[in-house]
Write an enzyme that holds these catalytic residues in place. Structure first.
Site, PDB file in Angstrom:
ATOM      1  N   GLY A   2      78.772  10.604  75.437  1.00  0.00           N
ATOM      2  CA  GLY A   2      80.076  10.724  74.702  1.00  0.00           C
ATOM      3  C   GLY A   2      80.473  11.983  74.324  1.00  0.00           C
ATOM      4  N   GLY A  55      84.089  13.348  74.165  1.00  0.00           N
ATOM      5  CA  GLY A  55      85.023  12.265  73.160  1.00  0.00           C
ATOM      6  C   GLY A  55      85.356  13.313  72.011  1.00  0.00           C
ATOM      7  N   ASP A  69      78.499  12.374  79.891  1.00  0.00           N
ATOM      8  CA  ASP A  69      79.659  11.677  79.470  1.00  0.00           C
ATOM      9  C   ASP A  69      80.029  10.979  80.777  1.00  0.00           C
ATOM     10  OD1 ASP A  69      81.882  11.922  76.987  1.00  0.00           O
ATOM     11  OD2 ASP A  69      82.700  11.105  78.909  1.00  0.00           O
ATOM     12  N   ARG A  88      82.937  10.699  81.736  1.00  0.00           N
ATOM     13  CA  ARG A  88      84.196  11.665  82.479  1.00  0.00           C
ATOM     14  C   ARG A  88      83.394  13.045  82.691  1.00  0.00           C
ATOM     15  NH1 ARG A  88      87.557  10.891  77.218  1.00  0.00           N
ATOM     16  NH2 ARG A  88      85.508  10.602  76.279  1.00  0.00           N
ATOM     17  N   TYR A  93      83.790  -4.904  69.592  1.00  0.00           N
ATOM     18  CA  TYR A  93      83.174  -3.784  69.179  1.00  0.00           C
ATOM     19  C   TYR A  93      82.585  -3.736  67.947  1.00  0.00           C
ATOM     20  CZ  TYR A  93      83.481   1.294  67.282  1.00  0.00           C
ATOM     21  OH  TYR A  93      83.269   2.596  66.779  1.00  0.00           O
ATOM     22  N   ILE A 142      88.264   8.112  61.306  1.00  0.00           N
ATOM     23  CA  ILE A 142      87.928   9.558  61.522  1.00  0.00           C
ATOM     24  C   ILE A 142      89.477  10.224  61.786  1.00  0.00           C
ATOM     25  CG2 ILE A 142      86.716  11.246  62.451  1.00  0.00           C
ATOM     26  CD1 ILE A 142      84.973   9.569  60.750  1.00  0.00           C
TER      27      ILE A 142
HETATM   28  N1  SER Z   1      87.797   4.206  64.681  1.00  0.00           N
HETATM   29  C1  SER Z   1      87.153   2.905  64.973  1.00  0.00           C
HETATM   30  C2  SER Z   1      88.075   2.339  65.774  1.00  0.00           C
HETATM   31  O1  SER Z   1      89.311   2.271  65.241  1.00  0.00           O
HETATM   32  C3  SER Z   1      86.630   2.188  64.054  1.00  0.00           C
HETATM   33  O2  SER Z   1      85.382   2.774  63.361  1.00  0.00           O
HETATM   34  O3  SER Z   1      87.810   1.383  66.578  1.00  0.00           O
END
Ligand code: SER
Length: 345
Positions: A10, A13, A35, A37, A153, A193
């Site tokens: 990744g 990213g 990656d 991409r 996820y 983040i």
């Molecule tokens: N930033 C992530 C998301 O929004 C959560 O860890 O999927």
């Protein structure tokens, strides 16, 4: 000094950018980027080798890992929560099967070379599932609490934490004898983040970075959660610090750690953005679906173990992060002409 040959998946990213920029040029460190991409030239110039391909393709993963004799993996590639909810089966392929391919290949190579491979894995607050009505009243969530993700996820990441723990602690426990487990697995559960350099794609915590970057570009922004929605956060430089601190720590007592700098609502961020960019147009138009995901993520997480075990530290409060990191960096990036807060007119 042991040579570190680090495979970063990744790599194109957001975290890949931050991590590669920080590690590039470090003596004794060779960086191998991977990656799906194209790896942008800005990154290619900072790594020894860049490979475009799919982590779901086991032959590709094996080829890259054996070509470079990798002894450390930082596995960042993933479909984030909103993307994963829109394509759950594909998310499972990438987030689980892709991770399994990497762990399995790393484990095989570790056994062949007789040395464990360090495997650093960012997990997420999405592995938690708190009761929405309790979200703002429960104490900061500890690592073993509320492990009831409602998203693909979150479920993917929680399972991969368990898989990493297996390869790192219990691999073939019936037949392994005295040999060490093949992976040295280390995992951080990241909060939302925020990077001043890049804009995230496909996450459900994207509403804060989106409002910051839109304001700096002089564009209006619609925030897809309610103003009172609270989450834990950290800035990209702090996230990179944490990944490296964890990767470089001596032996650890556990595999999985919460990390975060502070907790804040979307409304608090909007106010801070408006203070620095007085013309900012931020409207709140909650999207019921995305709101319902964030409503199950804790408002705050307990980071005591990361502080005690490997000296996790943060740099900024929200206000400090705005003044010392975000605002100068996004102004430099977009060339905003809005005067800084407190500047004489
Ligand atoms: N930033 C992530 C998301 O929004 C959560 O860890 O999927």
């Amino acid at each position: 000094m042991t040579q570190r040959t680090i495979l970063i998946t990744g790599a194109s990213g957001e975290i890949g950018h931050g991590l590669i920029s920080r590690l590039s040029g470090t003596p004794g460190v060779r960086l191998i980027a991977m990656d799906l991409r194209d790896v942008p030239e800005s990154i290619q110039g900072k790594v020894e080798s860049a490979h475009q391909g799919d982590i779901c393709d086991r032959a590709f993963v094996e080829h890259v890992m054996s070509l470079h004799r990798v002894n450390e993996v930082m596995h960042l590639a993933a479909l984030l929560s909103t993307s994963a909810e829109r394509a759950p089966e594909q998310a499972h392929e990438v987030n689980v099967q892709g991770t399994f391919n990497l762990m399995r290949t790393a484990a095989e190579q570790a056994q062949a070379y007789g040395d464990p491979i360090r495997f650093v894995f960012p997990s997420t607050i999405a592995i938690y599932g708190v009761e929405p009505r309790e979200k703002d009243t429960i104490p900061p969530v500890r690592e073993f609490q509320a492990l009831r993700p409602i998203t693909m996820y979150g479920a993917n990441k929680l399972y991969c934490e368990a898989l990493g723990r297996y390869y790192g602690r219990y691999y073939r426990s019936l037949t392994r004898g005295d040999r060490r487990p093949p992976l040295d697995f280390r995992c951080l559960r990241l909060p939302g983040i925020i990077s001043a350099e890049t804009v995230p794609v496909g996450g459900t915590s994207d509403y804060v970075p989106e409002m910051i970057h839109a304001a700096a570009r002089g564009e209006p922004c619609t925030c897809f959660v309610r103003a009172e929605t609270s989450l834990p956060w950290m800035m990209m430089p702090e996230c990179v610090d944490a990944i490296l601190q964890l990767a470089e720590a001596p032996v650890l007592s556990r595999c999985v750690y919460n990390v975060a700098s502070f907790s804040a609502t979307a409304g608090t961020f909007a106010d801070a953005v408006r203070r620095h960019f007085p013309g900012a147009e931020i409207r709140f138009e909650p999207n019921e679906g995305r709101q319902s995901l964030v409503d199950t993520w804790p408002a705050d997480v307990d980071c005591v173990r990361a502080r005690e075990d490997w000296g996790f530290t943060t740099r900024w409060t929200l206000d400090e992060a705005m003044t010392e990191y975000i605002v100068p960096a996004v102004r430099a990036r977009y060339g905003s002409t809005t005067p800084p807060e407190g500047a004489a007119s």
